[in-house]
Design a protein around this motif. Structure first.
Motif, mmCIF file in Angstrom:
data_model
loop_
_atom_site.group_PDB
_atom_site.id
_atom_site.type_symbol
_atom_site.label_atom_id
_atom_site.label_comp_id
_atom_site.label_asym_id
_atom_site.label_seq_id
_atom_site.Cartn_x
_atom_site.Cartn_y
_atom_site.Cartn_z
ATOM 1 N N ALA A 68 34.959 47.716 35.749
ATOM 2 C CA ALA A 68 33.806 48.467 36.267
ATOM 3 C C ALA A 68 32.510 47.702 36.019
ATOM 4 O O ALA A 68 31.635 47.630 36.895
ATOM 5 C CB ALA A 68 33.750 49.847 35.609
ATOM 6 N N ALA A 69 32.401 47.091 34.833
ATOM 7 C CA ALA A 69 31.190 46.344 34.489
ATOM 8 C C ALA A 69 31.052 45.097 35.363
ATOM 9 O O ALA A 69 29.947 44.765 35.821
ATOM 10 C CB ALA A 69 31.223 45.962 33.005
ATOM 11 N N ASP A 70 32.169 44.408 35.619
ATOM 12 C CA ASP A 70 32.160 43.221 36.489
ATOM 13 C C ASP A 70 31.687 43.568 37.889
ATOM 14 O O ASP A 70 30.894 42.845 38.496
ATOM 15 C CB ASP A 70 33.570 42.619 36.597
ATOM 16 N N VAL A 71 32.199 44.684 38.417
ATOM 17 C CA VAL A 71 31.816 45.109 39.764
ATOM 18 C C VAL A 71 30.328 45.438 39.800
ATOM 19 O O VAL A 71 29.596 45.004 40.697
ATOM 20 C CB VAL A 71 32.666 46.305 40.230
ATOM 21 N N ALA A 72 29.870 46.158 38.792
ATOM 22 C CA ALA A 72 28.450 46.544 38.733
ATOM 23 C C ALA A 72 27.550 45.311 38.635
ATOM 24 O O ALA A 72 26.475 45.268 39.228
ATOM 25 C CB ALA A 72 28.225 47.476 37.551
ATOM 26 N N ALA A 73 28.015 44.289 37.893
ATOM 27 C CA ALA A 73 27.211 43.082 37.686
ATOM 28 C C ALA A 73 27.377 42.070 38.819
ATOM 29 O O ALA A 73 26.681 41.060 38.856
ATOM 30 C CB ALA A 73 27.609 42.441 36.354
ATOM 31 N N GLY A 74 28.304 42.303 39.722
ATOM 32 C CA GLY A 74 28.554 41.360 40.809
ATOM 33 C C GLY A 74 29.349 40.134 40.385
ATOM 34 O O GLY A 74 29.403 39.141 41.114
ATOM 35 N N THR A 75 29.995 40.185 39.225
ATOM 36 C CA THR A 75 30.780 39.032 38.753
ATOM 37 C C THR A 75 32.231 39.115 39.182
ATOM 38 O O THR A 75 33.015 38.195 38.976
ATOM 39 C CB THR A 75 30.686 38.893 37.215
ATOM 40 N N PHE A 76 32.631 40.186 39.772
ATOM 41 C CA PHE A 76 33.938 40.307 40.433
ATOM 42 C C PHE A 76 33.689 40.920 41.790
ATOM 43 O O PHE A 76 32.974 41.941 41.868
ATOM 44 C CB PHE A 76 34.929 41.173 39.649
ATOM 45 N N PRO A 77 34.283 40.403 42.870
ATOM 46 C CA PRO A 77 35.135 39.216 42.918
ATOM 47 C C PRO A 77 34.348 37.899 42.859
ATOM 48 O O PRO A 77 33.211 37.842 43.319
ATOM 49 C CB PRO A 77 35.832 39.358 44.273
ATOM 50 N N GLY A 78 34.976 36.875 42.301
ATOM 51 C CA GLY A 78 34.401 35.530 42.266
ATOM 52 C C GLY A 78 34.834 34.750 43.489
ATOM 53 O O GLY A 78 35.615 35.270 44.301
ATOM 54 N N PRO A 79 34.402 33.510 43.597
ATOM 55 C CA PRO A 79 34.797 32.676 44.745
ATOM 56 C C PRO A 79 36.315 32.518 44.847
ATOM 57 O O PRO A 79 36.874 32.453 45.940
ATOM 58 C CB PRO A 79 34.119 31.322 44.478
ATOM 59 N N GLU A 80 36.993 32.488 43.691
ATOM 60 C CA GLU A 80 38.468 32.311 43.699
ATOM 61 C C GLU A 80 39.199 33.541 44.230
ATOM 62 O O GLU A 80 40.385 33.464 44.558
ATOM 63 C CB GLU A 80 38.974 31.923 42.302
ATOM 64 N N HIS A 81 38.514 34.649 44.342
ATOM 65 C CA HIS A 81 39.125 35.875 44.877
ATOM 66 C C HIS A 81 38.679 36.129 46.312
ATOM 67 O O HIS A 81 38.974 37.178 46.879
ATOM 68 C CB HIS A 81 38.736 37.090 44.019
ATOM 69 N N THR A 82 37.909 35.189 46.876
ATOM 70 C CA THR A 82 37.265 35.420 48.175
ATOM 71 C C THR A 82 37.805 34.437 49.206
ATOM 72 O O THR A 82 37.996 33.255 48.886
ATOM 73 C CB THR A 82 35.735 35.267 48.013
ATOM 74 N N PHE A 83 38.070 34.920 50.407
ATOM 75 C CA PHE A 83 38.595 34.076 51.497
ATOM 76 C C PHE A 83 37.476 33.341 52.213
ATOM 77 O O PHE A 83 36.411 33.915 52.453
ATOM 78 C CB PHE A 83 39.373 34.928 52.495
ATOM 79 N N ASP A 84 37.734 32.075 52.569
ATOM 80 C CA ASP A 84 36.758 31.302 53.350
ATOM 81 C C ASP A 84 36.800 31.751 54.803
ATOM 82 O O ASP A 84 37.786 32.320 55.244
ATOM 83 C CB ASP A 84 37.115 29.798 53.285
ATOM 84 N N SER A 85 35.736 31.408 55.523
ATOM 85 C CA SER A 85 35.734 31.744 56.966
ATOM 86 C C SER A 85 36.579 30.747 57.736
ATOM 87 O O SER A 85 36.868 29.673 57.260
ATOM 88 C CB SER A 85 34.291 31.777 57.476
#
Ligand SMILES: Nc1nc(=O)c2c([nH]1)NC[C@@H]1CN(c3ccc(C(=O)N[C@@H](CCC(=O)O)C(=O)O)cc3)CN21
Ligand SMILES: CC(C)C(=O)C(=O)O
Ligand SMILES: [Mg+2]
Length: 290
Positions: free
Chosen positions: A273-290
């Motif tokens: 919950a804290a990661d989501v609130a702080a914007g630290t999750f998801p990171g680039p490794e959890h995100t798909f490129d275009s």
């Protein structure tokens, strides 16, 4: 003394009677439980209600998994085990039998699904075996359940009995109380003998004084599985949410906590919950490129 070369022993008989004799057995059968009693090898039974717990316990060598009607409290959130139905338990049994490759899977018959008659018990047990693929069923009661146990056993359904404190009779017994103290010890012994003679392959003893449980264990040829029945039983059973410390609040005296899952779950949920609130999750490794 001269050392003689021991004759080769089949793999099943050289079971590593440590972490679990089940490890050397392809599929645990009721005859293995009888053998382990004869050998003095004690074993553990745990409840399981879903795929991952069943798979983990099975892989760890737990030889018997119980899909308990305690799913009422521990899965469905009821206040006791009385409200849970056959239709609610069946999918849990199916999930456990799908993922337990070695363990013997026992399905608890819920309150009201077997007490009325042996025929009612048989019909319910057959549903657990056909639809749930259970290997055996468990029912609560002693001498008064002998007709049920006899019919099931004759009809190809292995039965585990459950005596002492039987949670489905909570209201009849007057609460969560130790059974078999004082002059009721004889009746408990008679119940144990009655379920054995009716054909049960094992008997759970819940909240029974240690010395009484020890006497019964010695007297019976079928294994006794204790929960709050002291160290002399042939086996022990615990509810997994108690054993792993997922359940909070005061636990019954017979519970030993082998882990503190509640603290782990609580910490992880807060961190997420804290990661989501702080914007630290998801990171680039959890995100798909275009
Ligand atoms: N999580 C869970 N664990 C269990 O062991 C369990 C379930 N649920 N649900 C179904 C039954 C109910 N059981 C229970 C639940 C509570 C006590 C209990 O509170 N015992 C107290 C009081 C004993 C006394 O007063 O003599 C104890 O301290 O052991 C005992 C058995 C065992 N089963
Ligand atoms: C506590 C065990 C023996 C049980 O009956 C259950 O989990 O329902
Ligand atoms: Mg039960």
């Amino acid at each position: 003394m001269t050392e003689s070369t021991p004759a080769p022993v089949p793999a099943e008989e050289t079971a590593p009677y440590g972490a679990g004799a089940a490890a050397a057995v392809k599929r645990v059968r009721t005859h293995h439980l009888q053998q382990w009693k004869a050998d003095g090898h004690r074993w553990g039974m745990l409840t399981a209600y879903d795929q991952y717990m069943a798979g983990a316990f099975d892989a760890a060598g737990i030889p018997v998994l119980l899909v308990g009607d305690s799913a009422a409290n521990n899965v469905y959130g009821y206040e006791s085990s009385l409200p849970v139905t056959v239709d609610e338990l069946l999918p849990l049994v199916r999930a456990v039998t799908r993922s337990a490759h070695r363990a013997l899977v026992v399905a608890d018959l819920p309150f009201g699904s077997y007490q009325r008659s042996p025929e009612q018990a048989y019909d319910t047990a057959v549903r657990f075996m056909k639809e749930g693929r259970a290997h055996a069923v468990k029912l609560e009661g002693g001498a008064e359940m002998a007709p049920q146990i006899e019919l099931l056993t004759k009809g190809g359904v292995p039965v585990m009995a459950h005596i002492g404190f039987t949670p489905q009779s909570e209201h009849a017994l007057g609460g969560y109380r130790v059974q078999g103290r004082g002059e009721t010890a004889d009746r408990l012994m008679q119940d144990a003998i009655a379920v054995q003679e009716a054909g049960a392959f094992g008997v759970v003893m819940e909240m029974v004084p240690g010395p009484i449980a020890a006497d019964i264990t010695q007297k019976l040829r079928i294994p006794t599985i204790g929960i709050g029945a002291g160290p002399e039983c042939d086996a022990q059973v615990l509810v997994w949410q108690d054993m792993l410390g997922l359940r909070t609040g005061r636990a019954p005296r017979f519970v030993k906590r082998y882990a503190d899952l509640h603290t782990i779950v609580d910490g992880a949920a807060k961190e997420f919950a804290a990661d989501v609130a702080a914007g630290t999750f998801p990171g680039p490794e959890h995100t798909f490129d275009s």
